[in-house]
Design a protein around this motif. Structure first.
Motif, PDB file in Angstrom:
ATOM      1  N   UNK A  68      36.901 -43.078  -0.970  1.00 31.80           N
ATOM      2  CA  UNK A  68      38.060 -42.384  -0.426  1.00 31.80           C
ATOM      3  C   UNK A  68      38.798 -41.643  -1.543  1.00 31.80           C
ATOM      4  N   UNK A  69      39.553 -40.634  -1.143  1.00 34.51           N
ATOM      5  CA  UNK A  69      40.271 -39.822  -2.133  1.00 34.51           C
ATOM      6  C   UNK A  69      41.263 -40.636  -2.953  1.00 34.51           C
ATOM      7  N   UNK A  70      41.859 -41.665  -2.335  1.00 35.83           N
ATOM      8  CA  UNK A  70      42.837 -42.471  -3.066  1.00 35.83           C
ATOM      9  C   UNK A  70      42.190 -43.578  -3.885  1.00 35.83           C
ATOM     10  N   UNK A  71      40.864 -43.685  -3.822  1.00 32.14           N
ATOM     11  CA  UNK A  71      40.145 -44.665  -4.620  1.00 32.14           C
ATOM     12  C   UNK A  71      40.213 -46.086  -4.107  1.00 32.14           C
ATOM     13  N   UNK A  72      40.784 -46.285  -2.910  1.00 37.24           N
ATOM     14  CA  UNK A  72      40.949 -47.642  -2.400  1.00 37.24           C
ATOM     15  C   UNK A  72      39.708 -48.162  -1.675  1.00 37.24           C
ATOM     16  N   UNK A  73      38.775 -47.272  -1.331  1.00 32.37           N
ATOM     17  CA  UNK A  73      37.628 -47.654  -0.507  1.00 32.37           C
ATOM     18  C   UNK A  73      36.341 -47.140  -1.147  1.00 32.37           C
ATOM     19  N   UNK A  74      35.347 -48.012  -1.235  1.00 32.11           N
ATOM     20  CA  UNK A  74      34.064 -47.657  -1.844  1.00 32.11           C
ATOM     21  C   UNK A  74      32.945 -48.254  -1.002  1.00 32.11           C
ATOM     22  N   UNK A  75      32.010 -47.416  -0.556  1.00 33.60           N
ATOM     23  CA  UNK A  75      30.871 -47.891   0.218  1.00 33.60           C
ATOM     24  C   UNK A  75      29.571 -47.497  -0.468  1.00 33.60           C
ATOM     25  N   UNK A  76      28.626 -48.408  -0.477  1.00 33.33           N
ATOM     26  CA  UNK A  76      27.282 -48.162  -0.990  1.00 33.33           C
ATOM     27  C   UNK A  76      26.277 -48.533   0.096  1.00 33.33           C
ATOM     28  N   UNK A  77      25.343 -47.629   0.384  1.00 27.96           N
ATOM     29  CA  UNK A  77      24.281 -47.896   1.356  1.00 27.96           C
ATOM     30  C   UNK A  77      22.950 -47.947   0.621  1.00 27.96           C
ATOM     31  N   UNK A  78      22.107 -48.902   0.994  1.00 24.71           N
ATOM     32  CA  UNK A  78      20.815 -49.069   0.319  1.00 24.71           C
ATOM     33  C   UNK A  78      19.740 -49.407   1.337  1.00 24.71           C
ATOM     34  N   UNK A 119      30.085 -53.933  -7.804  1.00 24.68           N
ATOM     35  CA  UNK A 119      30.689 -54.889  -8.719  1.00 24.68           C
ATOM     36  C   UNK A 119      31.488 -54.205  -9.816  1.00 24.68           C
ATOM     37  N   UNK A 120      31.068 -53.006 -10.216  1.00 20.13           N
ATOM     38  CA  UNK A 120      31.783 -52.268 -11.268  1.00 20.13           C
ATOM     39  C   UNK A 120      32.940 -51.434 -10.717  1.00 20.13           C
ATOM     40  N   UNK A 121      33.035 -51.346  -9.411  1.00 16.15           N
ATOM     41  CA  UNK A 121      34.053 -50.510  -8.787  1.00 16.15           C
ATOM     42  C   UNK A 121      35.436 -51.164  -8.849  1.00 16.15           C
ATOM     43  N   UNK A 122      36.468 -50.328  -8.944  1.00 15.84           N
ATOM     44  CA  UNK A 122      37.852 -50.812  -8.955  1.00 15.84           C
ATOM     45  C   UNK A 122      38.528 -50.608  -7.599  1.00 15.84           C
ATOM     46  N   UNK A 123      37.761 -50.259  -6.583  1.00 19.92           N
ATOM     47  CA  UNK A 123      38.323 -50.026  -5.256  1.00 19.92           C
ATOM     48  C   UNK A 123      38.854 -51.329  -4.646  1.00 19.92           C
ATOM     49  N   UNK A 124      39.857 -51.208  -3.806  1.00 18.38           N
ATOM     50  CA  UNK A 124      40.409 -52.382  -3.123  1.00 18.38           C
ATOM     51  C   UNK A 124      39.418 -52.928  -2.104  1.00 18.38           C
ATOM     52  N   UNK A 125      38.759 -52.029  -1.368  1.00 16.39           N
ATOM     53  CA  UNK A 125      37.792 -52.422  -0.345  1.00 16.39           C
ATOM     54  C   UNK A 125      36.396 -51.992  -0.775  1.00 16.39           C
ATOM     55  N   UNK A 126      35.455 -52.942  -0.842  1.00 11.82           N
ATOM     56  CA  UNK A 126      34.084 -52.676  -1.254  1.00 11.82           C
ATOM     57  C   UNK A 126      33.135 -53.075  -0.131  1.00 11.82           C
ATOM     58  N   UNK A 127      32.317 -52.116   0.300  1.00  6.84           N
ATOM     59  CA  UNK A 127      31.449 -52.339   1.452  1.00  6.84           C
ATOM     60  C   UNK A 127      30.008 -52.015   1.084  1.00  6.84           C
ATOM     61  N   UNK A 128      29.101 -52.934   1.410  1.00  9.89           N
ATOM     62  CA  UNK A 128      27.666 -52.703   1.250  1.00  9.89           C
ATOM     63  C   UNK A 128      27.059 -52.497   2.631  1.00  9.89           C
TER      64      UNK A 128
END
Length: 263
Positions: A100-110, A140-149
């Motif tokens: 997300x633009x505010x850096x609070x959300x990070x998603x990774x798809x594999x 794991x290296x992300x600083x986002x508040x919400x991390x989604x795999x």
């Protein structure tokens, strides 16, 4: 607030065109920040099915993150399943990460699927693949508040599911999970909406969704999920939208839930 639409198991080649049109209309109403597709975009991995999928995906206005499923390999072409099973899927060029633009959300798809495996049911997943582990490490290296795999296969078969999910590679995955635990694991494959803590993954919360448009509803109907991530808290809320009388509508059912992950 970040709004994620979670779709899965569209199965182009066996997809209801009315449901596909209704989904686009629903997305325009919801206005998601991102659309996540967790595999089985096609029915048999055929070129024409991917062409249909590509045309539909171009109509979606939000960024799309995706991973393939076992149906996205060329089902009846053993040679290609051996040599390059996901070539046709990869040509779609779907992104595998989004923030997300505010850096609070990070998603990774594999990709948890395989073209073939050293077991009879090659449609089952493999959590030990390098791409899956790398995606987990990036979170794991992300600083986002919400991390989604996001993976196609759930880590285990949810109670009540009519489709089995027994991925291999869980021991390797769990070793990395202990250092890089995501807040949420989003999956498809089972054609149904479940929301449960997975004992095989030390209680990581797993959410699955129904098939978006396949005729094989597995007794659970058609639908998709809408997940809301609050930027100022650790609260995640999920609702299910189901196809009813020609359109997708938000419904109240047991799969609707709020997960507090403040710990």
């Amino acid at each position: 607030m970040t709004i994620l639409v979670h779709i899965s198991d569209v199965h182009f080649g066996d997809a209801d065109s009315a449901k596909l049109e209704a989904a686009i209309s629903a997305f325009e109403k919801i206005k998601p920040d991102c659309v996540l597709m967790t595999g089985d975009l096609t029915q048999e991995g055929k070129r024409e099915e991917f062409s249909q999928a590509e045309a539909w995906l171009k109509v979606v206005k939000a960024p799309i993150v995706g991973c393939p499923g076992n149906h996205d390999t060329p089902m009846f072409n053993l040679a290609q399943r051996l040599a390059n099973p996901f070539d046709r899927y990869n040509r779609l060029g779907l992104r595998t990460t989004w923030q997300s633009n505010d850096g609070s959300f990070h998603i990774e798809a594999a990709n948890s699927a395989r073209g073939l495996q050293w077991r009879l049911d090659w449609s089952q997943g493999d959590y030990g693949q390098p791409g899956v582990i790398k995606a987990l490490d990036r979170l794991g290296r992300s600083h986002a508040r919400h991390k989604v795999l996001a993976l196609h296969h759930p880590p285990q078969t949810p109670t009540g599911a009519s489709v089995t999910s027994k991925p291999s590679g869980l021991i390797r995955f769990v070793r990395h999970l202990n250092l890089n635990q995501p807040d949420l694991l989003l999956c498809g494959h089972v054609h149904a909406a479940f929301d449960f803590p997975a004992p095989v993954l030390a209680g990581v919360r797993v959410m699955t969704v129904p098939s978006l448009a396949s005729s094989r509803e597995r007794g659970f109907g058609s639908g998709f999920g809408v997940v809301n991530f609050a930027a100022d808290s650790r609260t995640i809320a999920r609702t299910i939208w189901r196809y009813q009388e020609g359109s997708f509508k938000e419904v109240t059912e047991p799969s609707k839930s709020t997960a507090d992950i403040s710990g």
